[in-house]
Design a protein around this motif. Sequence first.
Motif, short mmCIF file in Angstrom:
data_model
loop_
_atom_site.label_atom_id
_atom_site.label_comp_id
_atom_site.label_asym_id
_atom_site.label_seq_id
_atom_site.Cartn_x
_atom_site.Cartn_y
_atom_site.Cartn_z
N GLU A 1 0.85 -1.19 0.00
CA GLU A 1 0.00 0.00 0.00
C GLU A 1 0.89 1.24 0.00
N ASN B 1 -9.08 8.48 2.46
CA ASN B 1 -10.54 8.60 2.41
C ASN B 1 -11.11 8.64 0.99
N ASP B 2 -10.33 9.11 0.03
CA ASP B 2 -10.84 9.30 -1.33
C ASP B 2 -10.28 8.23 -2.25
N LEU B 3 -11.13 7.30 -2.65
CA LEU B 3 -10.69 6.21 -3.52
C LEU B 3 -10.23 6.72 -4.88
N GLN B 4 -10.70 7.91 -5.29
CA GLN B 4 -10.35 8.45 -6.60
C GLN B 4 -9.06 9.28 -6.57
N HIS C 1 -4.34 7.83 -2.89
CA HIS C 1 -4.97 6.75 -2.13
C HIS C 1 -3.99 5.58 -2.03
N SER D 1 -4.20 2.54 -2.39
CA SER D 1 -4.34 1.48 -3.39
C SER D 1 -3.56 1.79 -4.67
N ASN D 2 -3.12 3.03 -4.83
CA ASN D 2 -2.39 3.42 -6.03
C ASN D 2 -0.88 3.28 -5.84
N SER E 1 -1.80 3.93 -11.29
CA SER E 1 -2.87 3.10 -10.78
C SER E 1 -2.28 1.77 -10.32
N HIS E 2 -3.08 0.97 -9.61
CA HIS E 2 -2.58 -0.28 -9.03
C HIS E 2 -2.07 -1.24 -10.10
#
Length: 348
Positions: A87, A114-117, A121, A123-124, A148-149
């Motif tokens: 992460e 908090n912001d997936l976009q 984040h 996840s990126n 991006s992931h």
Amino acid sequence: MKKYILFSLSLCFLICSCVQKKTQNENIDSQNISSGVEWLDTDGNRINAHGGGILYHEGTYYWYGEYKGDSTYWNPKVPSWECYRTEAGGVSCYSSKDLINWKFEGVVLKPDVNDLQSDLHPSNVLERPKVIYNDNTKKFVMWLHVDSHDYAKATAGVAVCDLPAGDFEYLGSMRPNNVMSRDMTLFKDDDGKAYHFYSSEENRTLYISELTDDYLKPTGNFTRNFIDQSREAPAVFKREGKYYILSSGCTGWDPNVAEYAIADSIMGTWTVKGNPCSGTDADKTFYAQSTFVIPVAGKKDAYIAMFDKWNKTDLINSRYIWLPITFKDNGDIDISWQSEWDLEKTFK
């Protein structure tokens, strides 16, 4: 008997504590740099600054790097290579006066949980942060690889701050010059102009892009270099009017042979010189990958090549390899393996 056992246990605990303290602070009051071992900060914690770069400002070195999470996993959505990742924890910063003892300044570009976009984040992907100082705007400017992931976005992100170890404000990401941008570095020349080096075209070609006077955008003036040679992990420095670039091949987390090139102009043309490494495991770049070259302040011909020794299945436990660069009479370079070397004796 019980008193003897308790005394023995207490003595053992005291000895172990002293040994642990010595291990955590083994570089204190020493000028030795040891490569491939665990590096600790001045608080005794593991240094977490991967794919990093160094800024020297007003007598202090600042080391920025990827702040990796403690859990490594494989992303099956990227079948073309072993996409192990953690992460994204933002960008860390450490400070030092001597390049030996590093104080943790904190996470200066924080993840947005908090912001997936958001680009930030966890996840990126946030990789290879580099920071330079703009003498005109008085801003510290950070560029980094933002993805991006699944590594499909392939953009460069930009952030700014008034202080070298303050909270950087993220300005967003872009595809500079409308092309992919992955592994990257920054270089600030003697005249104050700055340049963005980045792997593009699915990592097949390395772009060199001039930045605007505020260092926040590309000017549109760029060159394509090492076309179809698949070079990544660029690290750039300048010596006696000539420009040098170290890079690696593209083999994912696995090591490969390094390469360097020299040019009279920063935009090229670049002359490939071959593998700069020598000694044990030189054909594998000491099982590491280039990330930056540090000019040692106040020393002539004093440059340190920074490498990451990736541990792909436990990325937070990847190690650092820093080695001195030596120069031959014709300007060619050599980076020889040394498990330990003395900074002061090497750069007198």
